[in-house]
Scaffold this active site. Sequence first.
Site, PDB file in Angstrom:
ATOM      1  CG  ASP A 136      -0.277   0.206   2.357  1.00 32.89           C
ATOM      2  OD1 ASP A 136       1.040  -0.089   2.527  1.00 32.89           O
ATOM      3  OD2 ASP A 136      -1.043  -0.141   3.397  1.00 32.89           O
TER       4      ASP A 136
ATOM      5  CG  ASP B 147       0.602  -4.343   1.309  1.00 31.51           C
ATOM      6  OD1 ASP B 147       1.133  -4.990   2.804  1.00 31.51           O
ATOM      7  OD2 ASP B 147       1.730  -3.198   2.078  1.00 31.51           O
TER       8      ASP B 147
ATOM      9  CD  GLU C 215       1.522  -1.698   8.069  1.00 34.95           C
ATOM     10  OE1 GLU C 215       1.958  -1.519   7.187  1.00 34.95           O
ATOM     11  OE2 GLU C 215       1.203  -1.057   9.311  1.00 34.95           O
TER      12      GLU C 215
ATOM     13  CD  GLU D 257       8.713  -0.467   7.346  1.00 35.05           C
ATOM     14  OE1 GLU D 257       9.064   0.515   6.339  1.00 35.05           O
ATOM     15  OE2 GLU D 257       8.193  -1.862   6.681  1.00 35.05           O
TER      16      GLU D 257
END
Length: 277
Positions: free
Chosen positions: A43, A82, A114, A181
Amino acid sequence: MKRPVDFFAMKENGEKITMITAYDYPSAKNVEQAEADMILVGDSLGMVVLGYDSTVPVTIDDMIHHTKAVKRGATDTFIVTDMPFMTYHGSVNETIQNARKIIQESGAHAVKLEGAGEVVNKIARLTEAGAPVVAHLGLTPQSVGLTGSYKVRAKSAQEAQELMDNALAVEAAGAIAIVLEAIPRQLAEKVSKALSIPTIGIGAGLETDGQVLVYHDIIGYGISRRAKFVKAYADIDETIEPALASYVKEVKAETFPEVKHSFTMAEEDLKGLYGRE
């Protein structure tokens, strides 16, 4: 095309997994020709190709549109898409329906979510429904509105333990891989060793089971600022910008197009145009 079982085997055998984030047909074609193992349709396209300030405005339809283009360019590569902002924070049924829409309409092979917390149950339910899920921990861009920055995460002992616990939780829920990340490399190494599923790092050091970078960052395309963890393998903006400027200059100066760039017709046909001599 590699499948999740192949990625598990790669981790087991110590073979690094390569993932590249791409958003359209030509970039996906380039990625497949480079023999990357996976493509992520992130995204982040909201900022990289649509010009938004964040990923928040990106919609499911945006993700489907771009994934379909990627799918046409990379027909033999595993594609992860995503789920955009707030499309998996409602009910379980809403989450399943949104994932179904993305997978069925775009052709993605897996979706990425996420965070942890309530997301862990969504991962479990999607897995039960037959939808492969990649988790994403550490810096989670969709949450930047709350955290306020893109800085490295999990630097304290408490935060590191929380991330480890979350990684174990999403693995137990059925995630096929985890993107880590912007976390300390030492923590990424410990997480990678603790899990049986692959870890894909971005700004997480060398010790993860694989790496992911954005296509545009790798080749230096449309990038005004690179994150610390990005290595530039090319800088095609240095070629693109003067090329476009040269085109504009030559059109203004009437030096383009030349005869070799034009088509012609026989003189007798030209003379006979509309019966005129």
